[in-house]
Design a protein around this motif. Structure first.
Motif, PDB file in Angstrom:
ATOM      1  N   GLU A  50     -33.416 -19.409  -9.953  1.00 59.60           N
ATOM      2  CA  GLU A  50     -33.027 -20.267 -11.074  1.00 59.60           C
ATOM      3  C   GLU A  50     -34.172 -21.207 -11.443  1.00 59.60           C
ATOM      4  N   ILE A  51     -34.152 -21.621 -12.692  1.00 60.51           N
ATOM      5  CA  ILE A  51     -35.118 -22.614 -13.169  1.00 60.51           C
ATOM      6  C   ILE A  51     -34.354 -23.787 -13.779  1.00 60.51           C
ATOM      7  N   ASP A  52     -35.066 -24.894 -13.996  1.00 60.22           N
ATOM      8  CA  ASP A  52     -34.454 -26.024 -14.679  1.00 60.22           C
ATOM      9  C   ASP A  52     -35.321 -26.428 -15.867  1.00 60.22           C
ATOM     10  N   GLU A  53     -34.886 -27.468 -16.551  1.00 61.99           N
ATOM     11  CA  GLU A  53     -35.590 -27.874 -17.784  1.00 61.99           C
ATOM     12  C   GLU A  53     -37.011 -28.367 -17.533  1.00 61.99           C
ATOM     13  N   ASP A  54     -37.365 -28.587 -16.270  1.00 67.51           N
ATOM     14  CA  ASP A  54     -38.722 -29.009 -15.931  1.00 67.51           C
ATOM     15  C   ASP A  54     -39.664 -27.835 -15.658  1.00 67.51           C
ATOM     16  N   TYR A  55     -39.186 -26.616 -15.856  1.00 72.75           N
ATOM     17  CA  TYR A  55     -40.039 -25.455 -15.596  1.00 72.75           C
ATOM     18  C   TYR A  55     -41.276 -25.544 -16.483  1.00 72.75           C
ATOM     19  N   ASN A  56     -42.433 -25.528 -15.855  1.00 69.02           N
ATOM     20  CA  ASN A  56     -43.703 -25.735 -16.551  1.00 69.02           C
ATOM     21  C   ASN A  56     -44.013 -24.595 -17.532  1.00 69.02           C
ATOM     22  N   GLY A  57     -44.243 -24.949 -18.795  1.00 72.23           N
ATOM     23  CA  GLY A  57     -44.663 -23.978 -19.801  1.00 72.23           C
ATOM     24  C   GLY A  57     -43.558 -23.077 -20.316  1.00 72.23           C
ATOM     25  N   LEU A  58     -42.293 -23.518 -20.223  1.00 75.51           N
ATOM     26  CA  LEU A  58     -41.171 -22.669 -20.620  1.00 75.51           C
ATOM     27  C   LEU A  58     -41.244 -22.258 -22.089  1.00 75.51           C
TER      28      LEU A  58
END
Length: 183
Positions: free
Chosen positions: A19-27
């Motif tokens: 899972e990823i969150d809204e802080d995932y770098n370069g989304l």
């Protein structure tokens, strides 16, 4: 930027994505790259593992199929951290292909209805009930996030018949019009 599509045999395709969150770098850039890669490859869906990223992210634009499957009309989604929460009882068999398994198309049995919960590109939680071919497209991409490919749904005999083709794909011995990457 158009990214290479990871071919069958690469270990990332067999890994359960994280899972990823809204802080995932370069989304935002990654999503732009995924859309460009999917369109350039003539796909209707692309999961992050197919570009070498073991994260729970997929893009789908099934509108191109709407002449044959009306439920695909205007179906364009970003799926972040999706979870299929329900599968319908009715199943149907349809032909499937995959950018990571070029040159192979096989009939796959899947449920005709699913309920899915995911976050969109703004991390808003969405819950949808999908039916028909659009449910199939979502299940196909979802499989990639679970470390599966569509040939996993075939009988052992059918997979044995495909063994030579799959071996060739894993070595990059394919002729496609898009960038590819092997293990």
């Amino acid at each position: 930027m158009i990214l290479p599509v990871v071919l069958y045999g690469h270990p990332v395709l067999r890994r359960e994505a994280e899972e990823i969150d809204e802080d995932y770098n370069g989304l935002k850039e990654l999503l732009d790259d995924m859309w460009q890669t999917m369109y350039k490859s003539d796909g209707v869906g692309l999961a992050a593992p197919q570009i070498g990223k073991p994260i729970r992210l997929a893009v789908i634009d099934a509108d191109v199929l709407s002449d044959e499957y009306p439920e695909c009309k205007d179906f364009k989604r970003v799926l972040i951290n999706p979870v299929i929460t329900e599968y319908g009882e009715d199943e149907c068999v349809e032909s499937e292909g995959c950018l990571s398994l070029p040159g192979i198309r096989e009939d796959v049995k899947r449920p005709t209805k699913i309920k899915i919960e995911y976050e969109d590109e703004n991390f808003e939680v969405i819950e949808e009930v999908l039916e028909g071919f659009v449910a199939r497209v979502v299940q196909h991409e979802y499989d990639h996030l679970e470390g599966k490919v569509f040939t996993d749904h075939l009988s052992p005999l059918k997979r044995r018949f495909l063994k030579g083709k799959l071996a060739a794909i894993s070595k990059g011995k394919v002729n496609v019009g898009y960038k590819i990457k092997t293990a």
